[in-house]
Design an enzyme around this catalytic site. Structure first.
Site, PDB file in Angstrom:
ATOM      1  N   ASN A 166       0.942  -1.245  -0.036  1.00  0.00           N
ATOM      2  CA  ASN A 166       0.015  -0.090   0.047  1.00  0.00           C
ATOM      3  C   ASN A 166       0.751   1.383   0.047  1.00  0.00           C
ATOM      4  O   ASN A 166       0.243   2.282  -0.354  1.00  0.00           O
ATOM      5  CB  ASN A 166      -0.939  -0.061   1.277  1.00  0.00           C
ATOM      6  CG  ASN A 166      -1.565   1.124   1.673  1.00  0.00           C
ATOM      7  OD1 ASN A 166      -2.636   1.657   0.854  1.00  0.00           O
ATOM      8  ND2 ASN A 166      -1.192   1.986   2.523  1.00  0.00           N
ATOM      9  N   TYR A 173       3.524   8.915 -11.518  1.00  0.00           N
ATOM     10  CA  TYR A 173       2.417   8.343 -10.733  1.00  0.00           C
ATOM     11  C   TYR A 173       1.358   7.534 -11.514  1.00  0.00           C
ATOM     12  O   TYR A 173       1.312   6.395 -10.818  1.00  0.00           O
ATOM     13  CB  TYR A 173       1.893   9.440  -9.919  1.00  0.00           C
ATOM     14  CG  TYR A 173       0.920   8.931  -8.827  1.00  0.00           C
ATOM     15  CD1 TYR A 173       1.297   8.341  -7.638  1.00  0.00           C
ATOM     16  CD2 TYR A 173      -0.677   8.898  -9.082  1.00  0.00           C
ATOM     17  CE1 TYR A 173       0.432   7.979  -6.689  1.00  0.00           C
ATOM     18  CE2 TYR A 173      -1.313   8.369  -7.917  1.00  0.00           C
ATOM     19  CZ  TYR A 173      -1.073   8.105  -6.661  1.00  0.00           C
ATOM     20  OH  TYR A 173      -1.742   7.699  -5.770  1.00  0.00           O
ATOM     21  N   LYS A 187       1.067   3.284 -11.585  1.00  0.00           N
ATOM     22  CA  LYS A 187      -0.270   2.932 -10.930  1.00  0.00           C
ATOM     23  C   LYS A 187      -0.659   1.893 -12.147  1.00  0.00           C
ATOM     24  O   LYS A 187      -1.220   0.807 -11.762  1.00  0.00           O
ATOM     25  CB  LYS A 187      -1.055   3.890 -10.546  1.00  0.00           C
ATOM     26  CG  LYS A 187      -0.720   4.605  -9.262  1.00  0.00           C
ATOM     27  CD  LYS A 187      -0.389   3.785  -8.001  1.00  0.00           C
ATOM     28  CE  LYS A 187      -0.236   4.629  -6.800  1.00  0.00           C
ATOM     29  NZ  LYS A 187      -0.067   3.602  -5.722  1.00  0.00           N
ATOM     30  N   VAL A 202      -9.134   9.899  -1.890  1.00  0.00           N
ATOM     31  CA  VAL A 202      -9.721   9.349  -0.683  1.00  0.00           C
ATOM     32  C   VAL A 202      -9.237  10.384   0.290  1.00  0.00           C
ATOM     33  O   VAL A 202      -8.056  11.164   0.251  1.00  0.00           O
ATOM     34  CB  VAL A 202      -8.878   8.076  -0.258  1.00  0.00           C
ATOM     35  CG1 VAL A 202      -9.416   7.322   0.926  1.00  0.00           C
ATOM     36  CG2 VAL A 202      -9.200   7.105  -1.518  1.00  0.00           C
TER      37      VAL A 202
HETATM   38  N1  LIG Z   1      -5.472   9.416  -0.880  1.00  0.00           N
HETATM   39  C1  LIG Z   1      -5.864   9.308  -2.255  1.00  0.00           C
HETATM   40  O1  LIG Z   1      -6.600   9.834  -2.835  1.00  0.00           O
HETATM   41  C2  LIG Z   1      -5.276   7.972  -3.037  1.00  0.00           C
HETATM   42  C3  LIG Z   1      -6.107   7.765  -4.356  1.00  0.00           C
HETATM   43  C4  LIG Z   1      -5.393   6.651  -5.067  1.00  0.00           C
HETATM   44  C5  LIG Z   1      -4.617   5.901  -4.333  1.00  0.00           C
HETATM   45  N2  LIG Z   1      -3.891   6.147  -3.313  1.00  0.00           N
HETATM   46  C6  LIG Z   1      -2.648   5.346  -2.877  1.00  0.00           C
HETATM   47  O2  LIG Z   1      -2.917   4.793  -1.579  1.00  0.00           O
HETATM   48  C7  LIG Z   1      -1.699   4.571  -0.834  1.00  0.00           C
HETATM   49  C8  LIG Z   1      -1.710   5.306   0.546  1.00  0.00           C
HETATM   50  O3  LIG Z   1      -1.925   6.626   0.459  1.00  0.00           O
HETATM   51  P1  LIG Z   1      -2.957   7.275   1.212  1.00  0.00           P
HETATM   52  O4  LIG Z   1      -3.654   8.069   0.536  1.00  0.00           O
HETATM   53  O5  LIG Z   1      -3.128   6.618   2.389  1.00  0.00           O
HETATM   54  O6  LIG Z   1      -1.804   8.289   1.875  1.00  0.00           O
HETATM   55  P2  LIG Z   1      -0.820   8.482   3.267  1.00  0.00           P
HETATM   56  O7  LIG Z   1      -1.544   8.592   4.474  1.00  0.00           O
HETATM   57  O8  LIG Z   1       0.024   9.619   2.846  1.00  0.00           O
HETATM   58  O9  LIG Z   1      -0.023   7.209   3.261  1.00  0.00           O
HETATM   59  C9  LIG Z   1       1.104   6.916   2.635  1.00  0.00           C
HETATM   60  C10 LIG Z   1       1.824   5.867   3.341  1.00  0.00           C
HETATM   61  O10 LIG Z   1       2.998   5.542   2.550  1.00  0.00           O
HETATM   62  C11 LIG Z   1       4.201   5.577   3.312  1.00  0.00           C
HETATM   63  N3  LIG Z   1       5.116   5.878   2.394  1.00  0.00           N
HETATM   64  C12 LIG Z   1       5.525   6.685   1.435  1.00  0.00           C
HETATM   65  N4  LIG Z   1       6.621   6.897   0.928  1.00  0.00           N
HETATM   66  C13 LIG Z   1       7.162   5.638   1.508  1.00  0.00           C
HETATM   67  C14 LIG Z   1       8.668   5.267   1.327  1.00  0.00           C
HETATM   68  N5  LIG Z   1       9.449   5.774   0.303  1.00  0.00           N
HETATM   69  N6  LIG Z   1       9.026   3.931   2.172  1.00  0.00           N
HETATM   70  C15 LIG Z   1       8.112   3.570   2.818  1.00  0.00           C
HETATM   71  N7  LIG Z   1       6.846   4.042   3.177  1.00  0.00           N
HETATM   72  C16 LIG Z   1       6.396   5.022   2.566  1.00  0.00           C
HETATM   73  C17 LIG Z   1       3.934   6.644   4.080  1.00  0.00           C
HETATM   74  O11 LIG Z   1       4.772   6.647   5.321  1.00  0.00           O
HETATM   75  P3  LIG Z   1       5.261   8.158   5.479  1.00  0.00           P
HETATM   76  O12 LIG Z   1       4.328   8.995   6.047  1.00  0.00           O
HETATM   77  O13 LIG Z   1       6.501   7.912   6.776  1.00  0.00           O
HETATM   78  O14 LIG Z   1       6.079   8.649   4.278  1.00  0.00           O
HETATM   79  C18 LIG Z   1       2.447   6.312   4.729  1.00  0.00           C
HETATM   80  O15 LIG Z   1       2.522   5.399   5.646  1.00  0.00           O
HETATM   81  C19 LIG Z   1      -0.709   5.262  -1.860  1.00  0.00           C
HETATM   82  O16 LIG Z   1      -0.108   4.059  -2.537  1.00  0.00           O
HETATM   83  C20 LIG Z   1      -1.456   6.001  -2.799  1.00  0.00           C
HETATM   84  O17 LIG Z   1      -0.816   6.320  -3.958  1.00  0.00           O
HETATM   85  C21 LIG Z   1      -4.404   7.197  -2.577  1.00  0.00           C
END
Ligand SMILES: NC(=O)c1ccc[n+]([C@@H]2O[C@H](COP(=O)([O-])OP(=O)(O)OC[C@H]3O[C@@H](n4cnc5c(N)ncnc54)[C@H](OP(=O)(O)O)[C@@H]3O)[C@@H](O)[C@H]2O)c1
Length: 249
Positions: free
Chosen positions: A90, A159, A163, A192
Site C-alpha cells: 500500500n 505516478y 499505478k 480518498v
Molecule cells: N489518498 C488518495 O486519494 C489516493 C487515491 C488513490 C490511491 N492512493 C494510494 O493509496 C496509498 C496510500 O496512500 P494514502 O492516501 O493513505 O496516503 P498517506 O496517508 O500519505 O499514506 C502513505 C503511506 O505510505 C508511506 N510511504 C510513503 N513513501 C514511503 C517510502 N518511501 N517508504 C516507505 N513508506 C512510504 C507513508 O509513510 P510516511 O508518511 O512515513 O512517508 C504512509 O504510511 C498510496 O499508494 C497512494 O498512491 C491514494
C-alpha cells in the site's frame, strides 16, 4: 503461531492504517511498515491499543537500497509470526511535475516506492504466501493502485505510469499464482480523504471524498470470498465524477 497474519506497508496513516485496523479486527496479527519511525510508532500503538498483535518495522522503499528494506520487513514478519495470509502493498507517493521538469531523484522515489518494492515484496514473501495458499487456497495480496492506474493524469505522469504498472503486475500475478491459492486485487480509488490529498482539500472538501472506511470495507469483503472467486481490481469513483472537477489522485 498466529492463526492468521498480514503485512501492511504504508500503514502509518490513511488507507494503510484503515486496512491494518480491518485486518486486526478479522483476527490477523500484523506487521506494519512505513518510512518515518516517528509516525509509524504511534500508529502501531493505536493498533495495539485496539487489541491487535503488532510488529512495527520502519522501512524506506524509495531509495536505491529498497531491496534490503523489503527483505528486512519480510524477515521481521517471518520471525515474529511465521505465516503470511494477507500482504497489503500500500505504501505510495505522488510527486507532480510536467515532463520537461522531471527531477530524476523524484522520478526514482516514485518508481521505487510505487512499483519496484511491490515486485520485491511478492518475491520475498512468495514462500510464506504459498504455504498459506496451500493451507486454505485464499492467500491474498492487495495492491493499492489508483484511479490514475485506469485513467492517466497530466502532471501526475510518473505516478500514473506506476499505478498502471501495478494494475498490470496484479493481473500477471493472478495468472501466475492463482494455481497456488494466491489471489491478488488492485485497489483503484479516486480521491480518498487521507494526508495525501490535503493539497486539494481547498477544491474538494474531505467529506466529499471517498473515506478510508470505504476502502477497508471492500477489502474486508475480499477476505470472505470463496477460493473460486478472484477480483482483479476494484475502482472507487467519486459520484458524478467530473462534476466535481476533481483531478483523480
Ligand atoms: N489518498 C488518495 O486519494 C489516493 C487515491 C488513490 C490511491 N492512493 C494510494 O493509496 C496509498 C496510500 O496512500 P494514502 O492516501 O493513505 O496516503 P498517506 O496517508 O500519505 O499514506 C502513505 C503511506 O505510505 C508511506 N510511504 C510513503 N513513501 C514511503 C517510502 N518511501 N517508504 C516507505 N513508506 C512510504 C507513508 O509513510 P510516511 O508518511 O512515513 O512517508 C504512509 O504510511 C498510496 O499508494 C497512494 O498512491 C491514494
Amino acid at each position: 503461531m498466529a492463526e492468521r497474519a498480514a503485512i501492511v506497508t504504508g500503514a502509518s496513516s490513511g488507507i494503510g492504517l484503515a486496512l491494518a485496523h480491518m485486518l486486526g479486527s478479522e483476527g490477523h496479527a500484523l506487521t506494519v511498515a512505513s518510512r518515518r519511525p516517528e509516525k509509524l510508532e504511534p500508529a502501531a500503538q493505536e493498533l495495539r491499543d485496539a487489541g491487535y498483535e503488532v510488529e512495527a518495522v520502519p522501512a524506506n522503499f524509495g531509495g536505491a537500497d529498497s531491496e534490503a528494506e523489503v527483505q528486512k520487513v519480510v524477515a521481521a514478519h517471518r520471525d515474529r509470526f511465521g505465516r503470511l495470509d494477507v500482504l497489503c502493498n500500500n505504501a505510495g507517493v505522488g510527486i507532480g511535475a510536467g515532463v520537461g521538469e522531471i527531477v530524476t531523484k523524484r522520478m526514482d522515489i516514485q518508481l521505487n516506492t510505487n512499483l519496484r518494492q511491490i515486485i520485491l515484496f511478492y518475491r520475498e514473501a512468495l514462500e510464506l504466501l504459498k504455504a498459506a495458499g496451500a493451507e486454505h487456497r485464499n492467500a491474498l495480496v492487495i495492491n493499492t493502485a489508483s484511479i490514475s492506474g485506469k485513467r492517466a493524469e497530466a502532471w501526475l505522469n510518473i505516478y500514473s505510469a506506476t499505478k498502471y504498472a501495478v494494475v498490470g503486475f496484479t493481473e500477471a500475478m493472478n495468472k501466475e499464482l492463482n494455481g497456488d491459492g494466491i489471489k491478488s486485487t488492485a485497489l483503484c480509488p479516486a480521491f480518498v480523504d487521507t494526508p495525501m490529498t490535503d493539497f486539494v482539500k481547498g477544491q474538494v472538501p474531505a467529506e466529499k471524498m471517498i473515506q478510508t472506511s470505504d476502502i477497508a470495507e471492500m477489502a474486508r469483503a475480499l477476505l470472505k470470498l470463496t477460493p473460486g472467486c478472484v477480483v482483479p481490481d476494484i475502482v472507487f469513483d467519486l459520484p458524478g465524477s467530473g462534476v466535481l472537477g476533481a483531478t483523480p489522485a
